[in-house]
Enzyme design. Structure first.
Site, mmCIF file in Angstrom:
data_model
loop_
_atom_site.group_PDB
_atom_site.id
_atom_site.type_symbol
_atom_site.label_atom_id
_atom_site.label_comp_id
_atom_site.label_asym_id
_atom_site.label_seq_id
_atom_site.Cartn_x
_atom_site.Cartn_y
_atom_site.Cartn_z
ATOM 1 C CB THR A 101 -0.897 0.000 1.248
ATOM 2 O OG1 THR A 101 -1.705 -1.184 1.240
ATOM 3 C CG2 THR A 101 -1.792 1.212 1.279
ATOM 4 C CE LYS A 177 -5.247 -2.208 1.009
ATOM 5 N NZ LYS A 177 -3.957 -2.907 1.052
ATOM 6 C CE LYS A 245 2.159 0.877 5.441
ATOM 7 N NZ LYS A 245 1.308 0.956 4.207
#
Length: 304
Positions: A101, A177, A245
């Protein structure tokens, strides 16, 4: 299209997701070489019938497909272009499938850099968890050139129950995503807030779980993550740091587009607070534990 038995695949990153993906590829008939910073993970894959390599460059020698299953863009770039990276040894016309990702702009940059060397890049983030990875039933959100898709398709078919083809250039898969991660992070934070609030009121949280999962307030994340809270088991299936993150990437993307994202910003603060409290490597349902610690609420498995 070549059969799997005619194709060689390298899987870089044999964590909970990568190991399952590698075993799914092997089960489908591919010759699979695994590589990981953990020698134990490589040894486990060899014991399971796969091959092992000491570096990404070694793993990528002579393969048709490289599947990169690491945490973030920095690790992906190191696997591609760092010392011992796959760009040194991947055959021309081989395809690199990137499952991390990351910011869509970074995916576009890495794709451009690799494609300039005569290899293909498929931007292919994954969703579904370790169990679905092991079953070859992931959801893959992919974008890239027609040539990248053609080269990668046999491996994608072995790893995915659902493959979404989202565009003809890298970056689109990454963008899709990030929308998923925005929702996932918000839903985990909201579920954790709700279950801890219920506990603070003295409610039977197992009964709360039963009621909510049959009611309009339910979400997939509530249903999937809150059993970890009920059992007091925070063994990481997906760690708090993942959402530190990913929600951080969303803030960066939103700021660059001058787009307000206040709900995901609030969720990020809850994950940051949970990480700061020492639970960054624990299961992401630990946000509920953070609420409990702050408010003096008792949850299963806690001493208070």
């Amino acid at each position: 299209m070549p059969s799997p038995s005619q194709l060689k695949v390298a899987v870089i990153g044999l964590g909970s997701m990568g190991f399952g993906m590698a075993t799914s590829l092997k089960r489908a008939g591919f010759e699979v070489t695994g590589c990981d910073v953990s020698a134990d993970a490589v040894a486990r894959f060899i014991a399971d019938g796969g091959k092992g390599a000491n570096s990404p460059a070694e793993a990528a020698q002579g393969v048709d497909i490289v599947v990169s299953v690491v945490v973030n863009a920095a690790q992906t770039e190191a696997i591609l272009f760092g010392p011992g990276g796959v760009a040194e040894t991947m055959p021309k016309e081989a395809v690199f499938i990137s499952s991390a990702t990351m910011d869509p702009d970074v995916a576009r940059r890495l794709a451009k850099q690799l494609e300039a060397t005569g290899r293909h890049y498929l931007d292919a983030p994954i969703s579904g968890g370790a169990q679905r990875a092991a079953q070859g039933e992931l959801t893959i959100l992919a974008s890239g050139s027609a040539a990248a898709f053609a080269k990668a398709r046999p491996a994608l078919d072995a790893m995915a129950a659902k493959l979404y083809e989202l565009g003809d250039a890298a970056g689109q898969g990454a963008a899709f995503k990030m929308i998923n991660q925005l929702l996932a992070g918000v839903h985990i934070a909201a579920a954790s807030e709700a279950i801890a609030f219920a506990a603070k009121q003295g409610l039977d949280i197992r009964k709360v779980y039963e009621v909510i999962t049959a009611s309009a307030g339910n979400s997939w994340m509530f249903e999937n993550r809150m059993p970890h809270v009920l059992d007091g088991d925070y063994t990481p299936r997906s760690a708090v740091e993942i959402f530190v993150k990913d929600l951080g990437i969303i803030q960066d993307m939103a700021r660059s587009h001058r787009f307000p994202v206040p709900v995901s910003a609030a969720a990020l603060q809850m994950f940051l607070m949970t990480s700061a409290a020492g639970m960054g490597r624990d299961d992401d349902a630990s946000v509920a534990r953070m609420y409990a610690q702050v408010t003096g609420t008792t949850l299963p498995g806690s001493s208070k």
